[in-house]
Every structure is written in structure tokens, then in C-alpha cells.
Design an enzyme around this catalytic site. Sequence first.
Site, mmCIF file in Angstrom:
data_model
loop_
_atom_site.group_PDB
_atom_site.id
_atom_site.type_symbol
_atom_site.label_atom_id
_atom_site.label_comp_id
_atom_site.label_asym_id
_atom_site.label_seq_id
_atom_site.Cartn_x
_atom_site.Cartn_y
_atom_site.Cartn_z
ATOM 1 N N ASP A 67 -6.265 1.072 10.596
ATOM 2 C CA ASP A 67 -6.612 -0.054 9.704
ATOM 3 C C ASP A 67 -7.961 -0.627 10.096
ATOM 4 O O ASP A 67 -8.714 -1.097 9.252
ATOM 5 C CB ASP A 67 -5.658 -1.256 9.852
ATOM 6 C CG ASP A 67 -4.208 -0.924 9.718
ATOM 7 O OD1 ASP A 67 -3.893 0.038 9.016
ATOM 8 O OD2 ASP A 67 -3.393 -1.661 10.317
ATOM 9 N N HIS A 95 -2.883 -1.509 12.898
ATOM 10 C CA HIS A 95 -2.775 -0.094 13.288
ATOM 11 C C HIS A 95 -4.200 0.370 13.605
ATOM 12 O O HIS A 95 -5.151 -0.091 12.969
ATOM 13 C CB HIS A 95 -2.306 0.805 12.138
ATOM 14 C CG HIS A 95 -0.993 0.459 11.538
ATOM 15 N ND1 HIS A 95 -0.838 -0.525 10.605
ATOM 16 C CD2 HIS A 95 0.226 1.025 11.687
ATOM 17 C CE1 HIS A 95 0.437 -0.563 10.221
ATOM 18 N NE2 HIS A 95 1.099 0.363 10.857
HETATM 19 C C1 XLS Z 1 6.269 0.207 7.111
HETATM 20 C C2 XLS Z 1 6.211 -0.582 8.321
HETATM 21 C C3 XLS Z 1 4.888 -0.589 9.071
HETATM 22 C C4 XLS Z 1 5.072 -1.126 10.463
HETATM 23 C C5 XLS Z 1 3.935 -0.864 11.396
HETATM 24 O O1 XLS Z 1 7.225 0.144 6.337
HETATM 25 O O2 XLS Z 1 6.626 -1.873 7.982
HETATM 26 O O3 XLS Z 1 3.937 -1.289 8.368
HETATM 27 O O4 XLS Z 1 5.289 -2.512 10.457
HETATM 28 O O5 XLS Z 1 3.657 0.490 11.486
#
Ligand code: XLS
Length: 436
Positions: A102, A99
Site C-alpha cells: 500500500d 500493508h
Molecule cells: C481483508 C482483510 C485485510 C487485512 C489485512 O479482508 O481485512 O485487509 O485486514 O491484510
Amino acid sequence: MSYFPNFGKIQYEGQGSKNPFAFKFYDAERIINGKPMKDHLKFAMSWWHTLCANMTDPFGQGTIDRTYGKTDPMDIAKAKVDAGFEFMEKLGIEYFCFHDVDIAPEGKTFAESKKNLWEIVDYIKSKMEGTNIELLWGTANLFGNPRYMHGAGTSCEADVFAYAASQIKNAIDATIALGGKGYVFWGGREGYETLLNTNMAIELDNYARLMKMAVNYARSKGYDGDFYVEPKPKEPTKHQYDFDSATVIGFLRKYGLDGDFKLNIEANHATLAGHTFEHELRVARINGFFGSIDANQGDEHLGWDTDQFPCDVKTATCAMYEVIKSGGFTNGGINFDAKVRRPSFTFDDIALAYISGMDTFALGLIKAFEVIDDDRIDSFVRDRYKSYKSGIGADIMNGTATLESLEEYTLKTGEPKVSSGKQEYLESILTQILYR
Ligand code: XLS
Ligand code: CA
Ligand code: CA
């Protein structure tokens, strides 16, 4: 300097090995059905869980220090890049997912966040050179910041929609800059807490508008990868619009997004929706929406998204069966959207978790091919529907049957004969293959 000094490159040592820092089943270059294991599996590292999450929970502080010996947020972000690449190279992982927030810290203004993002994207790009590490997919975090409390694309506030769109634009640009072939929409806050304050029709239309803008923008920049929606029924919102595969497919078709989007299916989200992982993959597959996987597993005794590393070989086998029947991954792969348990707080634990998860899916791949080669299950299913091959069944399939013709037929033939579904027998075949 090394962030993971206690282990070197993780090698395949085979099932007899007791070395914790070795693969027992994942043999990257082993050819299975004409392709190396690593190309069947396309393992990816999730930036957020692997490099950022400090294991905070609603009752306590983090248990893992994620400062990497630094204090300045940009220095920490760069150290994460170094740590991430060391980790991927040691584990033999060739893809990663991120993301925007991140990889780079959010600044005080959007302009500052943008500057931070691009500084780190450039740094990641330089790290990628000379490695065979690629970006599987990128995404924008449109759920963490308080501005998204009412949603992002589905927010009641147009300014929030605009902010989300701006984040998506940059996350798409970053994905393109890093050569990514996937861009994910996960709508953590795209849903509602109560219908009392919600105009569901506007929210869904706007959500689709945001996706359409993303597609138009990315395609105008030459992006030829996939877009994914990642279904999840709830958490953090009470009800999320991307509830499950079937719901998302209906949404994508309604808004004409089906040509650009596929699904990124997460195991733990499937079980939260009351489905098995393989059910979600099957729905995607038979509708032509199979794209990518977020590998993890939930806990059957807990009602939330625990994001544990997968260790259930039966589920991995059933999942890999669906992947193989879909023709394998093209732009997608297996992203470990999984985190260690809070008490497993060392960096060694993270590597051990990945080794376990990769071995589980490697064994799942091997066993899925064994199930297919064995053919007892597939041939049972083929045989089960053989009444549609000829006679009245063929008429039903080719559209010549009508209610009148079927009534006429039933009046003649009377009570149908049906045969056993043989579930227990089929389960015993799976057990036999899994444990031989
Ligand atoms: C959260 C999600 C997130 C997505 C990406 O539960 O799994 O991490 O994979 O935004
Ligand atoms: Ca996920
Ligand atoms: Ca999750």
C-alpha cells in the site's frame, strides 16, 4: 497543497449539530471512566482503503482517481503519505495501519520493491516527526500478486514460501522502524480451493513455521509488540485456515504460538463466519487473545466482505462492551478497515464516512459504559449461574464432583428446576439504554 480542501480540522459539535463535517458523539478529550475517549478508542486509518482503493469491482473500473495529480509511481506513493497525514490530522486520528504494497509500489524485482519500500518508510518517518501520529500495525500483502495464487506460507511452492518470508522480514523491519506495536497475519490465500490438490497437513505446519520465523526474527530485533492473526472464513479462498477466533486460537495453541500472538478481529469477517462481531470478541477475550479490532460492517443481504463503514450503534455497543471487559486496548486499537461505496467517489465522502464510523464507535463506547453501570444485564448473568456458587454446583466447579457423586445427588433430588433465560427482557433493557 491540500488534498482535502473542503474541510479543516473536524471538531466535536455535539448531537444537535447539523454540520456534516463535525463529530456529533466523538469528543476526543472527554473523560470517560478516567480516560479520554480517544484513548479508549485508539482510532486508526487503513492506508489501503483510505488512500489506495479506487473502487474497482468485478464489473467495472475504479470510480476514484488515486493518482493525486502525479504520474510516477513513487511520486504517487509520496503524495499518498502527504494526503494520509493531512487526513489523519484533520480527523484527529492518531494511528494508521498499512500493508507493504500500500505504501510503496512493487518493483520489477524483489530488490527494487525493497528499495521502494524503504524510501517511503523513511518519508513516512519524517512525516511522523512532530505529530502524535503512530503506527498501530504493519503487515505484508501476501495475496495480491499472482505468485500467491496457491497461498504464501501455505503454498505448494517452496520458492513462494521464501518470497513471502522475505516480504515479511521487510514488513517487520518497517513496522519496527516506524515504532509499530502490532504486526498482522491475515491469510487471504492461506486456505484451499479444493482438497483434491491439497495436502492440508503440510500447509498448516508450514503456515505455523512462517509465523514462528517471524516471531524469532522480530524478537531478535528487539520488537516487543504483539503479533495478530486476523480470522476470516473465506474470500478470496473458498476455505481459509484462519476461519474464526476459535479455530485460530486452537491453531496458535497447537503450534506454541500463543505466547506471541493475539487476534485482530474484523466485524465483517465475524459475520461471514456466521457469528456476531461480539461473539468473536468474546471468544478472544475469555481465552486471553483479545488484541485489536478492524471496524467495519457487512450487509446482511450480501454474502461477501463489503467492508462498509460501521453505522450500527447496537453492534458497536456490544463490541465496546467486550473491549471494556477485556481491560481496553493495550497495543491494539480500532482500525477502520472500511471503504466508501463505489458511488461515493469524492474525497469528502471518505471524511464523512470516517466521521460516521468514529461517531458510531464513540456512541458505542458511551452506551457500553451505560450498560455496565446500569448493571441489570450483568447482574442477571451473575445471578443466572448462582447455582455453581454452593452445594453441588461448587463441587462441580472445584473438581470434587464425579459421575458417581452426581448420580447419587440426582437420585436424591429428582427433576431439576430451571428458570427463564429472559432474552426479551434483556433486549428491552439494551433498547432502553440505546435510545434514551
Ligand atoms: C481483508 C482483510 C485485510 C487485512 C489485512 O479482508 O481485512 O485487509 O485486514 O491484510
Ligand atoms: Ca481486516
Ligand atoms: Ca475485510
